[in-house]
Motif scaffolding. Structure first.
Motif, PDB file in Angstrom:
ATOM      1  N   SER A   1      16.839  16.393  -1.349  1.00 55.12           N
ATOM      2  CA  SER A   1      16.581  15.834  -2.724  1.00 55.12           C
ATOM      3  C   SER A   1      17.254  14.427  -3.010  1.00 55.12           C
ATOM      4  N   MET A   2      18.337  13.897  -2.035  1.00 54.72           N
ATOM      5  CA  MET A   2      18.718  12.623  -2.347  1.00 54.72           C
ATOM      6  C   MET A   2      17.826  11.470  -2.080  1.00 54.72           C
ATOM      7  N   PRO A   3      17.039  11.432  -1.085  1.00 56.71           N
ATOM      8  CA  PRO A   3      15.990  10.288  -0.922  1.00 56.71           C
ATOM      9  C   PRO A   3      15.027  10.441  -1.961  1.00 56.71           C
ATOM     10  N   ALA A   4      14.719  11.585  -2.775  1.00 60.60           N
ATOM     11  CA  ALA A   4      13.593  11.351  -3.639  1.00 60.60           C
ATOM     12  C   ALA A   4      14.088  10.890  -5.037  1.00 60.60           C
ATOM     13  N   LEU A   5      15.451  11.181  -4.985  1.00 58.84           N
ATOM     14  CA  LEU A   5      16.375  10.762  -6.337  1.00 58.84           C
ATOM     15  C   LEU A   5      16.661   9.387  -6.037  1.00 58.84           C
ATOM     16  N   ILE A   6      16.894   8.799  -5.065  1.00 64.90           N
ATOM     17  CA  ILE A   6      17.425   7.566  -4.786  1.00 64.90           C
ATOM     18  C   ILE A   6      15.998   6.627  -5.129  1.00 64.90           C
ATOM     19  N   ALA A   7      14.865   7.044  -4.723  1.00 59.03           N
ATOM     20  CA  ALA A   7      13.594   6.252  -5.206  1.00 59.03           C
ATOM     21  C   ALA A   7      13.464   6.368  -6.601  1.00 59.03           C
ATOM     22  N   LEU A   8      13.822   7.376  -7.271  1.00 55.61           N
ATOM     23  CA  LEU A   8      13.453   7.420  -8.641  1.00 55.61           C
ATOM     24  C   LEU A   8      14.492   6.777  -9.437  1.00 55.61           C
ATOM     25  N   GLY A   9      15.407   5.920  -8.801  1.00 50.59           N
ATOM     26  CA  GLY A   9      16.615   5.193  -9.781  1.00 50.59           C
ATOM     27  C   GLY A   9      17.654   6.227 -10.123  1.00 50.59           C
ATOM     28  N   ALA A  10      17.963   7.254  -9.590  1.00 52.35           N
ATOM     29  CA  ALA A  10      18.918   8.408 -10.038  1.00 52.35           C
ATOM     30  C   ALA A  10      20.235   7.574 -10.042  1.00 52.35           C
ATOM     31  N   GLU A  11      21.245   8.161 -11.048  1.00 51.19           N
ATOM     32  CA  GLU A  11      22.512   7.953 -11.019  1.00 51.19           C
ATOM     33  C   GLU A  11      23.282   9.099 -11.216  1.00 51.19           C
ATOM     34  N   VAL A  12      24.376   9.116 -10.524  1.00 54.91           N
ATOM     35  CA  VAL A  12      25.536  10.345 -10.593  1.00 54.91           C
ATOM     36  C   VAL A  12      26.418  10.241 -11.610  1.00 54.91           C
ATOM     37  N   GLU A  13      26.885  10.904 -12.350  1.00 53.60           N
ATOM     38  CA  GLU A  13      27.717  10.738 -13.260  1.00 53.60           C
ATOM     39  C   GLU A  13      29.251  11.533 -13.011  1.00 53.60           C
ATOM     40  N   LEU A  14      30.350  10.989 -13.090  1.00 56.19           N
ATOM     41  CA  LEU A  14      31.425  11.724 -12.444  1.00 56.19           C
ATOM     42  C   LEU A  14      32.348  12.043 -13.565  1.00 56.19           C
ATOM     43  N   ARG A  15      33.020  13.042 -13.529  1.00 56.62           N
ATOM     44  CA  ARG A  15      34.190  13.312 -14.644  1.00 56.62           C
ATOM     45  C   ARG A  15      35.349  13.715 -13.918  1.00 56.62           C
ATOM     46  N   ALA A  16      36.420  13.198 -14.532  1.00 55.89           N
ATOM     47  CA  ALA A  16      37.934  13.273 -14.335  1.00 55.89           C
ATOM     48  C   ALA A  16      38.730  13.469 -15.572  1.00 55.89           C
ATOM     49  N   ARG A  17      39.032  14.720 -15.964  1.00 56.47           N
ATOM     50  CA  ARG A  17      39.771  14.864 -17.107  1.00 56.47           C
ATOM     51  C   ARG A  17      38.970  14.277 -18.348  1.00 56.47           C
ATOM     52  N   GLU A  18      39.261  13.227 -19.296  1.00 63.15           N
ATOM     53  CA  GLU A  18      38.585  12.922 -20.221  1.00 63.15           C
ATOM     54  C   GLU A  18      37.775  11.786 -19.881  1.00 63.15           C
TER      55      GLU A  18
END
Length: 500
Positions: free
Chosen positions: A326-343
């Motif tokens: 999944s990661m190479p395809a998502l990189i090609a699509l310009g995907a971003e990952v959202e990280l959460r820590a407490r609030e």
């Protein structure tokens, strides 16, 4: 009284306590319940002998039916769900289910070891297709292995099962001839019983000093992760399960993400897709394929239906494997990952999430909350290529996803994601520079191919040599040119076109 794991097993409500949180569903079924039709074969989710159906309430008042691998499914994760095994398919009068009867009539079982798994995978197909095609059956069974029959009679059974008299109740088909959902009164009762088992507060299960936490809100999950920094995050368990069955590793405390509605949701707006980290691979891939149909084969070749039903896109991204599809395809699509820590939350490009082999930019107390994929716009040329020793159920030797944004014939932007050629999934920046600002031509493609072939230093392993990988990168850019050049009107040839 200590909390018990509660679920329905072939329609019977059961409560389980006094077992380790890392007990697998297969171990429970065979060792504790004597339901030995569910087999242990590979113990890693590849052979399908352990296939069962996992069901949960659906929006229409019925159940959503999903084949999964019991061998790598941890028992606490079925809390509040329904599990159906091959023993539950026979009708009250002892008559075989149409799936079973079709396998008998087509002589689709020889030694019989794999047959229960095929039965359950075909039952999952029975609940989703009224008259499945050969292609439907092949996709549904790509995670089931048989060493005896050669598959032809099994595929014949997939065709004839819908021609046999339909059973009543929950055992009946899931859709009618027009594709509309069929929900029996008995199925609605099962859904109501499951609703009564649904926990409105977080579930904590403990045995032998090992704890399992299953929060039910995003804020509660964030607090749980912060309060238990040494606990292991558990999503679908399609990788973690092997640490139990193969490595015999103690997992320590576990925090399950699969009960948080915010993480299960997939939302679409003008900006694109926001895919919750606990959304199943099957659901996430369906949403992505709606916007990016060019990636349809990529998602179909990602593991098997039972693995895609259990695994999550967030888990695949967070795992950080260098050969994750999944990661190479998502990189090609310009995907971003959202990280959460407490609030607090933050977003970063997916390619920046991977720091080193099996190391990510996730800080202590953080977890992956969502994957954001920008909306499609303008003229795009996109292809993804997976090279592996087997077509289905195999790890990529090389994976390349190439995206070009065009203004007329000029390349405005290029994004290339690669897997299997470095210690982490990588974006091919040098090859992108060889493309951007130039006309999309054979000469441009040749230059980009040479740049891509020289960009990484792959290793030699059991899947491919370093030289093969470098040459494959060059050749795949050439293939991309042939399939997307301005005068290319023919649909690209795929393996399935020539397999009889």
């Amino acid at each position: 009284m200590p909390a018990a794991i509660r679920f329905l097993l072939n329609g019977e409500e059961v409560g389980v306590a006094g077992v380790s949180p890392q007990t697998t569903l297969l171990e429970y079924l065979r060792e504790r319940r004597g339901l030995t039709g569910t087999k242990e074969g590979c113990a890693e989710g590849d052979c399908g002998a352990c296939t069962v159906i996992l069901a949960e309430p659906a929006a229409d008042g019925g159940l959503a039916w999903h084949p999964v691998n019991a061998c790598i499914r941890l028992l606490p994760t079925v809390d509040g769900r329904a599990v159906f095994t091959v023993e539950g398919l026979a009708q009250a009068d002892g008559a075989l289910h149409p799936v079973q009867e079709a396998l008998v009539r087509e002589h689709a079982s020889q030694c019989g070891f794999c047959t229960p798994g095929f039965v359950m995978s075909l039952f999952g197909l029975y609940k989703h297709r009224a008259h499945p095609s050969r292609e439907d059956a092949i996709r549904a069974l790509c995670g089931n292995l048989c060493r005896c029959t050669g598959y032809r009679p099994i595929l014949d059974a997939a065709r004839t099962m819908s021609e046999l008299p339909e059973p009543g109740g929950w055992r009946g088909p899931g859709v009618d001839a027009d594709g509309a959902r069929c929900v029996s009164a008995e199925e609605r009762v099962l859904a109501e019983r499951l609703a009564q088992l649904t926990r409105t507060e977080g579930f904590r299960y403990e045995h032998g000093g090992q704890a399992y936490h299953a929060p039910v809100t995003l804020d509660a999950l964030a607090r749980c992760v912060a309060d238990h920094p040494q606990a292991r995050l558990l999503a679908g368990g399609t990788d973690v399960g092997l640490w139990v069955t193969k490595a015999q590793r103690p997992l320590g405390d576990l925090i399950h993400t699969g009960r948080v509605p915010e993480l299960l949701a997939i939302r679409r707006d003008a900006g694109g897709l926001a895919i919750g980290a606990a959304a199943s691979l099957e659901s996430a891939f369906a949403a992505l394929a709606a916007d990016w149909p060019e990636l349809g084969e990529t998602w179909q070749r990602f593991a098997s239906v039972p693995i895609r039903n259990a695994g999550t896109l967030g888990g695949n991204v967070a795992n950080g494997s260098p050969i994750g599809d999944s990661m190479p395809a998502l990189i090609a699509l310009g995907a971003e990952v959202e990280l959460r820590a407490r609030e607090a939350s933050r977003r970063l490009p997916l390619e920046d999430f991977y720091v080193a082999y099996q190391k990510t930019a996730r800080a202590p107390g953080e977890f992956v909350a969502r994957i954001h994929v920008p909306a499609r716009s303008g003229t795009v040329r996109l292809c993804a290529y997976k090279l592996s020793r087997r077509h289905d159920q195999d790890i990529a030797s090389v994976f390349v996803a190439i995206r070009l944004d065009l203004d007329g014939g000029r390349i405005v932007r290029a994004r290339i994601g690669c897997g299997g050629v470095a210690a982490v999934p990588r974006r091919a920046l040098a090859a992108e520079r060889a493309l951007e600002g130039r006309d999309w031509s054979e000469a441009t493609a040749r230059a980009a191919g040479h740049a891509l072939g020289a960009e990484f230093t792959p290793i030699t392993d059991m899947r491919a040599s370093a030289a093969y990988r470098r040459e494959a990168l060059v050749r795949l850019v050439r293939r991309f040119w042939l399939e997307t050049r301005p005068d290319a009107h023919r649909r690209p040839l795929r393996v399935g076109d020539v397999v009889v």
